[in-house]
Design a protein around this motif. Structure first.
Motif, PDB file in Angstrom:
ATOM      1  N   PHE A   1      19.191 -23.086  79.443  1.00  0.00           N
ATOM      2  CA  PHE A   1      18.421 -22.911  78.220  1.00  0.00           C
ATOM      3  C   PHE A   1      19.192 -23.452  77.016  1.00  0.00           C
ATOM      4  O   PHE A   1      18.644 -24.150  76.167  1.00  0.00           O
ATOM      5  CB  PHE A   1      18.094 -21.433  77.995  1.00  0.00           C
ATOM      6  N   ALA A   2      20.480 -23.136  76.945  1.00  0.00           N
ATOM      7  CA  ALA A   2      21.296 -23.561  75.801  1.00  0.00           C
ATOM      8  C   ALA A   2      21.324 -25.080  75.674  1.00  0.00           C
ATOM      9  O   ALA A   2      21.205 -25.621  74.575  1.00  0.00           O
ATOM     10  CB  ALA A   2      22.723 -23.009  75.937  1.00  0.00           C
ATOM     11  N   SER A   3      21.476 -25.773  76.790  1.00  0.00           N
ATOM     12  CA  SER A   3      21.540 -27.239  76.725  1.00  0.00           C
ATOM     13  C   SER A   3      20.182 -27.841  76.398  1.00  0.00           C
ATOM     14  O   SER A   3      20.092 -28.834  75.678  1.00  0.00           O
ATOM     15  CB  SER A   3      22.067 -27.813  78.052  1.00  0.00           C
ATOM     16  N   THR A   4      19.108 -27.219  76.901  1.00  0.00           N
ATOM     17  CA  THR A   4      17.768 -27.756  76.651  1.00  0.00           C
ATOM     18  C   THR A   4      17.337 -27.553  75.209  1.00  0.00           C
ATOM     19  O   THR A   4      16.679 -28.403  74.618  1.00  0.00           O
ATOM     20  CB  THR A   4      16.744 -27.088  77.589  1.00  0.00           C
ATOM     21  N   VAL A   5      17.728 -26.428  74.616  1.00  0.00           N
ATOM     22  CA  VAL A   5      17.287 -26.099  73.261  1.00  0.00           C
ATOM     23  C   VAL A   5      18.304 -26.542  72.205  1.00  0.00           C
ATOM     24  O   VAL A   5      18.090 -26.350  71.002  1.00  0.00           O
ATOM     25  CB  VAL A   5      16.998 -24.586  73.155  1.00  0.00           C
ATOM     26  N   ARG A   6      19.396 -27.154  72.633  1.00  0.00           N
ATOM     27  CA  ARG A   6      20.475 -27.532  71.707  1.00  0.00           C
ATOM     28  C   ARG A   6      19.965 -28.346  70.531  1.00  0.00           C
ATOM     29  O   ARG A   6      20.367 -28.132  69.374  1.00  0.00           O
ATOM     30  CB  ARG A   6      21.538 -28.341  72.471  1.00  0.00           C
TER      31      ARG A   6
ATOM     32  N   ILE B   1      11.502 -33.036  69.721  1.00  0.00           N
ATOM     33  CA  ILE B   1      10.284 -32.240  69.587  1.00  0.00           C
ATOM     34  C   ILE B   1      10.214 -31.191  70.690  1.00  0.00           C
ATOM     35  O   ILE B   1       9.893 -30.021  70.441  1.00  0.00           O
ATOM     36  CB  ILE B   1       9.034 -33.146  69.624  1.00  0.00           C
ATOM     37  N   SER B   2      10.524 -31.586  71.912  1.00  0.00           N
ATOM     38  CA  SER B   2      10.496 -30.648  73.037  1.00  0.00           C
ATOM     39  C   SER B   2      11.457 -29.497  72.799  1.00  0.00           C
ATOM     40  O   SER B   2      11.137 -28.327  73.062  1.00  0.00           O
ATOM     41  CB  SER B   2      10.871 -31.371  74.337  1.00  0.00           C
ATOM     42  N   SER B   3      12.634 -29.819  72.289  1.00  0.00           N
ATOM     43  CA  SER B   3      13.640 -28.798  72.039  1.00  0.00           C
ATOM     44  C   SER B   3      13.195 -27.835  70.940  1.00  0.00           C
ATOM     45  O   SER B   3      13.316 -26.612  71.066  1.00  0.00           O
ATOM     46  CB  SER B   3      14.970 -29.459  71.669  1.00  0.00           C
ATOM     47  N   PHE B   4      12.668 -28.397  69.847  1.00  0.00           N
ATOM     48  CA  PHE B   4      12.178 -27.553  68.756  1.00  0.00           C
ATOM     49  C   PHE B   4      11.065 -26.622  69.242  1.00  0.00           C
ATOM     50  O   PHE B   4      11.042 -25.434  68.910  1.00  0.00           O
ATOM     51  CB  PHE B   4      11.652 -28.414  67.602  1.00  0.00           C
ATOM     52  N   MET B   5      10.133 -27.147  70.029  1.00  0.00           N
ATOM     53  CA  MET B   5       9.000 -26.339  70.469  1.00  0.00           C
ATOM     54  C   MET B   5       9.396 -25.312  71.531  1.00  0.00           C
ATOM     55  O   MET B   5       8.831 -24.215  71.587  1.00  0.00           O
ATOM     56  CB  MET B   5       7.875 -27.239  70.984  1.00  0.00           C
ATOM     57  N   LEU B   6      10.376 -25.648  72.375  1.00  0.00           N
ATOM     58  CA  LEU B   6      10.892 -24.652  73.315  1.00  0.00           C
ATOM     59  C   LEU B   6      11.548 -23.510  72.548  1.00  0.00           C
ATOM     60  O   LEU B   6      11.335 -22.332  72.844  1.00  0.00           O
ATOM     61  CB  LEU B   6      11.900 -25.286  74.273  1.00  0.00           C
ATOM     62  N   GLY B   7      12.344 -23.872  71.540  1.00  0.00           N
ATOM     63  CA  GLY B   7      12.976 -22.849  70.707  1.00  0.00           C
ATOM     64  C   GLY B   7      11.945 -21.971  70.024  1.00  0.00           C
ATOM     65  O   GLY B   7      12.080 -20.735  69.980  1.00  0.00           O
ATOM     66  N   LYS B   8      10.899 -22.597  69.498  1.00  0.00           N
ATOM     67  CA  LYS B   8       9.825 -21.846  68.829  1.00  0.00           C
ATOM     68  C   LYS B   8       9.152 -20.876  69.799  1.00  0.00           C
ATOM     69  O   LYS B   8       8.902 -19.709  69.464  1.00  0.00           O
ATOM     70  CB  LYS B   8       8.788 -22.826  68.276  1.00  0.00           C
ATOM     71  N   THR B   9       8.867 -21.347  71.011  1.00  0.00           N
ATOM     72  CA  THR B   9       8.204 -20.520  72.011  1.00  0.00           C
ATOM     73  C   THR B   9       9.028 -19.286  72.357  1.00  0.00           C
ATOM     74  O   THR B   9       8.514 -18.160  72.429  1.00  0.00           O
ATOM     75  CB  THR B   9       7.945 -21.340  73.292  1.00  0.00           C
ATOM     76  N   VAL B  10      10.332 -19.492  72.541  1.00  0.00           N
ATOM     77  CA  VAL B  10      11.198 -18.377  72.929  1.00  0.00           C
ATOM     78  C   VAL B  10      11.421 -17.417  71.768  1.00  0.00           C
ATOM     79  O   VAL B  10      11.444 -16.195  71.944  1.00  0.00           O
ATOM     80  CB  VAL B  10      12.541 -18.909  73.485  1.00  0.00           C
ATOM     81  N   ILE B  11      11.562 -17.978  70.558  1.00  0.00           N
ATOM     82  CA  ILE B  11      11.745 -17.115  69.388  1.00  0.00           C
ATOM     83  C   ILE B  11      10.525 -16.207  69.196  1.00  0.00           C
ATOM     84  O   ILE B  11      10.656 -15.016  68.897  1.00  0.00           O
ATOM     85  CB  ILE B  11      11.990 -17.961  68.120  1.00  0.00           C
TER      86      ILE B  11
END
Length: 283
Positions: free
Chosen positions: A214-219, A187-197
């Motif tokens: 960033f790449a490893s956190t959002v993987r 969930i954290s990864s999906f929401m981080l990706g959403k925030t940055v997108i």
């Protein structure tokens, strides 16, 4: 176990097939799935030897159910209906309580072993299957006492032979703990990706600044929604509890930032550094 049937020849099912076949060349791996093109791909990749259907399961020594957890709940009773008295069915779902409950009164409950091999990547489908995925990984087994001993013994040897460490847990504890160490991470990864997108819509060069951190956190945001939405649904209460705790910690961190209390921020991070000792101890 000479005849093994894999229902869902994707990352986990396919990787299990690779390693089992490597250790047991005489085994015949049969693939079952809704999409014939996927099975053709699995055949071409030599993950399976033959295609099959649920009606063939009477010939199975072992059935591995490796499909989304909501589909597992629906199909598992039928799978047990079709196997012989000497056949064993295992599932690899990331939630265990609902899966165990759906077959708790099935006449062939003792032919089922509930397990969760904690391994994977962010990729899915037959092409994602890789050799050695399970080496050193933990396989959580639930309600082992409800499975016929001679069948569980054969299966657990099969899985330890490909490198897994076996741990035992009840379904309730499994679902509670996995919400913290797996489901919250996704969930954290999906929401981080959403925030940055969303930010990237206005600042097109933001991804030029994205480094390895960033790449490893959002993987994990690349993971399959078809697989993860049912997991969140089945483990809803535990996931909400972990999210509330996580949100409280984020809010606390934000409040420290607003208050310019960077000494407290340093101390929080320093204390959390202890996680490296914990993780080093289990890896």
């Amino acid at each position: 176990m000479n005849n093994i049937y894999v229902i869902g020849v994707g990352l986990i099912g396919g990787s299990l097939a690779i390693d089992i076949k490597k250790n047991n060349p005489e085994v015949v791996i049969h693939g079952i799935g809704r999409n014939d093109n996927t099975l053709d791909e699995a055949l071409a990749l030599k993950l399976i030897d033959k295609k099959a259907t649920l009606e063939d399961l009477g010939q199975a020594d072992l059935v591995i159910v490796s499909i989304p957890v909501d589909a597992t709940v629906k199909i598992l009773p039928t799978v047990l209906d079709n196997i012989s008295d000497n056949g064993l069915v295992v599932d690899v779902g990331s939630t265990k309580l609902d899966i165990c409950k759906v077959v708790e009164n099935h006449p062939k409950r003792r032919n089922f072993l509930a397990m969760h091999p904690i391994a994977g990547t962010e990729y899915s489908g037959p092409s994602a299957a890789i050799e050695g995925l399970f080496v050193g990984k933990t396989n959580i087994v639930c309600e082992v006492e409800k499975t016929t001993f001679k069948l569980q013994e054969k299966a657990l040897k099969l899985f330890t032979d490909i490198g897994m460490r076996i741990r035992y847990m009840n379904p309730e504890a499994h679902d509670k703990h996995i919400a913290y160490v797996s489901h919250l991470s996704h969930i954290s990864s999906f929401m981080l990706g959403k925030t940055v997108i969303e930010k990237e819509k206005n600042e097109r060069d933001i991804f030029d600044m994205a480094g390895s951190g960033f790449a490893s956190t959002v993987r994990l945001a690349k993971s399959s929604p078809e697989m993860w939405t049912p997991i969140f649904k089945q483990n809803k209460d535990n996931v909400i509890e972990t999210l509330e705790e996580y949100i409280n910690n984020l809010t606390h961190f934000k409040d420290l930032m607003k208050g310019d209390d960077f000494e407290a921020i340093f101390n929080e991070m320093k204390q959390t550094n202890h996680i490296k000792d914990i993780l080093n101890g289990i890896n």
